[in-house]
Design an enzyme around this catalytic site. Structure first.
Site, mmCIF file in Angstrom:
data_model
loop_
_atom_site.group_PDB
_atom_site.id
_atom_site.type_symbol
_atom_site.label_atom_id
_atom_site.label_comp_id
_atom_site.label_asym_id
_atom_site.label_seq_id
_atom_site.Cartn_x
_atom_site.Cartn_y
_atom_site.Cartn_z
ATOM 1 N NE ARG A 176 -2.138 -2.200 3.235
ATOM 2 C CZ ARG A 176 -2.568 -2.542 4.456
ATOM 3 N NH1 ARG A 176 -3.686 -2.022 4.926
ATOM 4 N NH2 ARG A 176 -1.876 -3.389 5.190
ATOM 5 C CG ASN A 221 39.480 24.324 -1.943
ATOM 6 O OD1 ASN A 221 38.995 24.817 -2.974
ATOM 7 N ND2 ASN A 221 38.812 23.490 -1.177
HETATM 8 C C1 UD1 Z 1 -2.048 -6.074 11.773
HETATM 9 C C2 UD1 Z 1 -2.975 -6.903 12.653
HETATM 10 C C3 UD1 Z 1 -4.203 -6.077 12.978
HETATM 11 C C4 UD1 Z 1 -3.778 -4.791 13.695
HETATM 12 C C5 UD1 Z 1 -2.762 -4.031 12.854
HETATM 13 C C6 UD1 Z 1 -2.192 -2.889 13.668
HETATM 14 C C7 UD1 Z 1 -2.700 -9.254 12.074
HETATM 15 C C8 UD1 Z 1 -3.239 -10.414 11.346
HETATM 16 N N1 UD1 Z 1 -3.360 -8.117 11.966
HETATM 17 O O1 UD1 Z 1 -2.758 -5.815 10.560
HETATM 18 O O2 UD1 Z 1 -5.076 -6.813 13.828
HETATM 19 O O3 UD1 Z 1 -4.912 -4.002 13.964
HETATM 20 O O4 UD1 Z 1 -1.669 -4.886 12.468
HETATM 21 O O5 UD1 Z 1 -1.356 -2.073 12.894
HETATM 22 O O6 UD1 Z 1 -1.683 -9.397 12.756
HETATM 23 N N2 UD1 Z 1 4.499 -8.914 8.398
HETATM 24 C C9 UD1 Z 1 5.467 -9.866 8.329
HETATM 25 N N3 UD1 Z 1 5.195 -11.033 7.684
HETATM 26 C C10 UD1 Z 1 3.984 -11.279 7.142
HETATM 27 C C11 UD1 Z 1 2.979 -10.296 7.247
HETATM 28 C C12 UD1 Z 1 3.261 -9.112 7.887
HETATM 29 O O7 UD1 Z 1 6.591 -9.684 8.801
HETATM 30 O O8 UD1 Z 1 3.815 -12.376 6.591
HETATM 31 C C13 UD1 Z 1 4.818 -7.637 9.075
HETATM 32 C C14 UD1 Z 1 4.664 -6.445 8.181
HETATM 33 O O9 UD1 Z 1 5.869 -6.153 7.507
HETATM 34 C C15 UD1 Z 1 4.274 -5.353 9.157
HETATM 35 C C16 UD1 Z 1 3.569 -6.105 10.262
HETATM 36 O O10 UD1 Z 1 3.914 -7.450 10.119
HETATM 37 O O11 UD1 Z 1 5.406 -4.706 9.681
HETATM 38 C C17 UD1 Z 1 2.057 -5.944 10.185
HETATM 39 O O12 UD1 Z 1 1.632 -6.437 8.940
HETATM 40 P P1 UD1 Z 1 0.470 -5.732 8.135
HETATM 41 O O13 UD1 Z 1 0.267 -6.481 6.869
HETATM 42 O O14 UD1 Z 1 0.727 -4.278 8.045
HETATM 43 O O15 UD1 Z 1 -0.745 -6.032 9.115
HETATM 44 P P2 UD1 Z 1 -2.103 -5.216 9.220
HETATM 45 O O16 UD1 Z 1 -2.971 -5.590 8.095
HETATM 46 O O17 UD1 Z 1 -1.825 -3.791 9.399
HETATM 47 CA CA CA Z 2 0.032 -2.558 9.411
#
Ligand code: UD1
Ligand code: CA
Length: 453
Positions: A15, A384
């Protein structure tokens, strides 16, 4: 129980619409992930594991030398899957605290209270009430307020979407339950991902205790998923810094128009006008005044000094009672002693400028050692660079250099020398004498001015 911190940072962050991994996008001058790592370090954990995947080499390189354990999550199958990848390097039995690489504003105060309130519970999640809950996992509580699930937005029914309490992305799991709980995660959900948030459901099934600690300051847990949120977080960070400065007694002409991308330390009675940017480590002594539109990076400015509008100062040490600008460019390696004056359209680089010396107009002073009480006339240039190598100019105490002079380095202008305006000086000058190098002024009576043919 000793603590291991797990920072989730494997996602691309589609995103963000950027080829750079999301967690390396900068907030206040450094990667978001760096903010999270530093906050984690403040908790003195035994171990910090960073889960990387998308462009992992780039992340390793940027985050080198901080005693981090990197774990590769080759396919990003979800936040739960990310934690499972850590089990091999996780110190057996340690409690874990999961942090989000894209939640850079979290404070160690909030995390400490999450750890403290965890008590003997198996799971403690940090929840919050965002202004708009869209996109966050919703906290489902039963009638007696007990937390029983976190439901992701995409899996939530209409009624669950109405819930205002959300999951922040920060979670504690007790050491003796980590493997049991994350071992049960599956991907039977709307996104076919392994959700870390499902540990709550499994803890309920195993009749373990779960708590939620509400984070009072929703700003701290704001996640960054797109450029708009990154700008919002930058804004929040800036506002917090501005408030801290004002609490420390700084007069900010407008707290909405200052940027601090690093650490700004201030003495008393400091004034900062609008649109200034401070980058890296900057120290401002007592009574320092910074006028509008200045950029100051990794520098210190001594007591009572004034930086006039449109001035850029980078990696310089400025003494007390100094005046610089307007429109000055102070480049790395500049050291100004007390009482120095540097005026408009002056550029300095690797230059020591001695006590009370003045470079007031339109000059370039580079690779120079200048003594005390020197006056450099307008338009003076230290030459310089011969196109291949750089050479040094030495200007001793009490020198007066006339306007529009070139000092061709290597050259020494000895103590008490006066240089006549318009000179090109290529040889060392003797002390206390007038040296000049220009042809005598002549006038030609009857000289015919050319006319158009
Ligand atoms: C996640 C939470 C959501 C919460 C939100 C808060 C889950 C399933 N959902 O959603 O409940 O409200 O954060 O900001 O946990 N990442 C990995 N490996 C993966 C997927 C993600 O390392 O396979 C990391 C991403 O790089 C990121 C973090 O985990 O730093 C969160 O992932 P993201 O996809 O942003 O989760 P959200 O949809 O925001
Ligand atoms: Ca997130």
């Amino acid at each position: 129980m000793p603590l291991s911190i797990i920072i989730l940072a494997a996602g691309q962050g589609t995103r963000m619409k950027s080829s750079r991994p999301k967690v390396l996008h900068h907030l206040a001058g450094k990667p978001m992930l760096q903010h999270v790592v530093e906050t984690g370090q403040a908790l003195n954990p035994e171990q910090i594991i960073v889960v990387i995947g998308y462009q992992s080499e780039q992340i390793r390189e940027q985050m080198m030398g901080q005693n981090l354990d990197f774990v590769e999550q080759v396919e990003q199958l979800g936040t739960g899957h990310a934690v499972v990848q850590c089990l091999d390097v996780l110190v057996e039995g340690n409690d874990i605290l999961v942090l989000n690489g894209d939640g850079p504003l979290i404070s160690s105060v909030a995390l400490n209270s999450l750890l403290k309130k965890a008590g003997n519970n198996a799971v403690n999640i940090l929840s919050f009430y965002p202004p708009t809950p869209q996109g966050y996992g919703r906290i489902v509580r039963q009638a007696d307020d007990k937390v029983i699930a976190i439901i992701e937005e995409k899996d939530a029914d209409q009624q669950q979407k109405e819930i205002r309490e959300c999951y922040s992305g920060f979670m504690f799991i007790a050491g003796n339950q980590v493997r049991h709980l994350v071992g049960q995660l599956d991907n039977n959900n709307a996104q076919s991902e392994y959700y870390l948030t499902d540990v709550v459901k499994h803890a309920v099934d195993s009749e373990l205790n779960i708590t939620a600690t509400i984070c009072e300051d929703a700003d701290e847990v704001q996640g960054v998923n797109n450029q708009t949120q990154l700008a919002q977080v930058e804004n929040l960070f800036r506002q917090k810094q501005a408030i801290k400065l004002m609490e420390a007694g700084v007069k900010l002409y407008d707290p909405d128009r200052i940027d601090i991308r690093g650490i700004l330390k201030v003495g008393s009675d400091v004034e900062i006008d609008i649109n200034c940017i401070f980058i890296g480590d900057v120290v401002l002594g007592d009574n320092v005044h910074i006028a509008t539109n200045c950029i100051i990076e990794n520098s210190s400015i001594g007591k009572g000094s004034q930086i006039l509008p449109m001035t850029s100062i980078d990696s310089a040490t400025i003494g007390e009672g100094v005046s610089i600008g307007p429109f000055a460019r102070i480049r790395p390696g500049t050291e100004c002693a007390d009482g120095v004056k540097i005026g408009n359209f002056v550029e300095t680089k690797k230059a020591q400028i001695g006590l009370g010396s003045k470079v007031n107009h339109l000059s370039y002073v580079g690779d120079t050692e200048m003594g005390a009480n020197v006056n450099i006339g307008a338009g003076t240039i230290t030459c310089n660079y011969d196109g291949a190598n750089k050479f040094k100019t030495i200007i001793e105490d009490d020198v007066f250099v006339g306007s529009d002079t070139q000092l061709v380095a290597p050259v020494k202008i000895s103590r008490g020398s006066t240089i006549g305006a318009g000179s090109t000086i290529t040889k060392d000058t003797p002390e206390d004498q007038l040296t000049l190098s220009r042809s005598k002024q002549i006038s030609m009576p009857g000289w015919p001015r050319p006319v158009k043919k």
